[in-house]
Write an enzyme that holds these catalytic residues in place. Sequence first.
Site, PDB file in Angstrom:
ATOM      1  CD  GLU A  46      -7.095   2.139   4.164  1.00  0.00           C
ATOM      2  OE1 GLU A  46      -7.310   0.984   4.549  1.00  0.00           O
ATOM      3  OE2 GLU A  46      -6.091   2.781   4.496  1.00  0.00           O
TER       4      GLU A  46
ATOM      5  CD  GLU B 232      -2.609   1.248   2.493  1.00  0.00           C
ATOM      6  OE1 GLU B 232      -1.803   1.335   3.428  1.00  0.00           O
ATOM      7  OE2 GLU B 232      -3.828   1.450   2.640  1.00  0.00           O
TER       8      GLU B 232
END
Length: 698
Positions: free
Chosen positions: A505, A499
């Site tokens: 998210e 990431e």
Amino acid sequence: MKNQTLLPFLFLTLLFSCQDTSEKTTIIQSPDGVLKLEFILSDTGIPQYTLSRNGSTVIDTSALGFNLRESGVLREGFTIVSTQTGEVRESWTPVWGPQKEIQDHYNELFLELAEGGANPRKLNLRFRLFDDGLGFRYEFPKQKAITEVTIMDEYTQFQLTGDHLAWWIPADYDSYEYLYNHTRLSEVDTAGMNYGIENRPDRFIANPHAVNTPVTMKTDDGLFLSFHEANLTDYAGMTLGIHPGNLMQSELVPWADGAKVHAKAPFTTPWRTILVTDTPGALLTSNLILNLNEPNQIKDVSWIEPMKYTGIWWELHLGITSWSLQQQEGSWGDKGGAGHGATTENAKKYIDFNAENGIRGLLVEGWNQGWEYWGQDTLGYFNFYTPYPDFDIEEVVKYAKSKNVALIGHHETGGQADHYDSQLEQAFKFYHNLGVKAVKTGYAGPVTPTGERHHGQYMVRHQRRVIEMGAKYQIMIDAHEPVKQTGLRRTFPNLMAQEGVRGMEYNAWSDGNPPSHTCIIPFTRMLAGPIDYTPGIFDITLDKYKPDNRVHTTLAKQLALYVTIYSPLQMAADLPENYRGHPAFQFIRDVAADWDDTRILNAGIGQYLTVARKEKGKSRWFIGSITNEEPREFAITLDFLEEGKTYRAGIYKDGETAHWKDNPMAYIVTSMEVKKGDTLNLKLAPGGGQAVSILPVE
Ligand code: NOJ
Ligand code: CA
């Protein structure tokens, strides 16, 4: 090319030659002659370099050096002890990636430098000039004057020739989870940015006039530059300070005590890298960073498997279920108890869904004890090998195996790296014994030991231990809140996606990522390596669960991201209920996760990107095209298809009235026959995209 690959070292040795050391200037050119590197030792013995492209300066005279705690500043008074130049023309085959074969062609300059005096300090420099950029590093040889050393500062300069337009994020020592700014370099200033991080122990910006890397720029002459580093192995991460006069200088992420790097000679620094191209698309296909890493060290790679995956994940971020089983007053964000997500029963539902749709991986978060303490180490710690009682991991793995589904394990550390280290081997053994071959790690929280930073040498060393433990126990790693990527996946191909980006998210619980974000990250963060962005949200507006949050794209753009964002682990992130029976889900079923070939069909940083990729070992192609807030039309020529073959193109496009804001879920699925040389007309809505699968008609 092929026979050269067999004898890289012989070839390299044969073509290296020594130079006259009385010369204070040495020039090398890139293999195609377009880039020129000049090394100059100044009259006062300062090592300096310049870089030019087709005769125009790109990096003007820039000095190199250090400040060492034990012996002071090391950047002048040098003489040249020896100079060697050489060339390498090899190619190599990655275990996975966007291309089948990687060409590694460069010309090299190696210099041995020494200060004067009876016990001189010695420092060597190695420059590698490729057609698309430069890498250079410092090498501290074994010597009497420097043994154990503490680097207090690295003074690597990049003297730019103008106030370039840059795409940048702040030099946060802990996080890359920011939206990109687009300003002149002289305007890099985070002081007025209201990031709201003042009270966050897991964020830290020391210098408001500094950026994290990769930082990408466009010069007023139309060149594209990107600065980063390669092979960050036992050193601190580098940020870049922006100084008056268009000067950038390295600023290393410190240890808690202010030191930057602890080392023992002999050692080498990571490579400092500069990409120089005349199109933005050429940045995307560069292999310079990978080429500056060591070859693969894992002999048996049969267990390393790029794949698509689903997860007990989005339902956690939407607050439908919880990570934690028990309620714990004072824990961070998640109080748990409301309905635990990682139950045996729920996992089996996902496994059934995967089996129905041919999706190999299943991530399960919140399966292990300790989530009730997340963010509060005064309350307790994560346990990495003890499941919650409602998650029968043996049963889940057995059930998954019976349906050809692979469990992806999860280790959220909350940033408590020292605690994770204390269980690391046991945790990896636990998964290994179960036959689990992948684990997602996470460092969401401040690093412990307190004061260490996500991108400092402490965490770089920690990351290396995790990668090596993964290699030992045959486990692939997908790291979140990771140390920045620098191409280590070449050496350890079990280091899959990472990431270190403001991913999907954020749409679940913040203002989210605007439409331009996914048009910027391929040209910035993605130049470092693959991103676990987690695309594929079909319920764009989240009305049912999070009416105040939403995704800022059309549905068709979500599909296109599977091609424009490169990752060997590609998540189908939405809830199974949003995929079941949905005609557009066919694209996610079909799309590959590993490739033989990648073509950039068009590219404008922050504006649009169209990519075509060919599935590994198959004649199947996939195209993804995305735009920012602007609608666009493109005519794409299918000249990459095989001559004489007929294909069926599955077209997943924005509906006529689609718009990321007002009408994001309007889409059209059609299909048509295509062959080599045909033109496809793509029409993208504002904030939209288009995905195309091109499958041979058997
Ligand atoms: C942050 C990660 O990016 C996210 O994917 C994960 O679900 C949470 N941490 C919990 O581990
Ligand atoms: Ca994250």
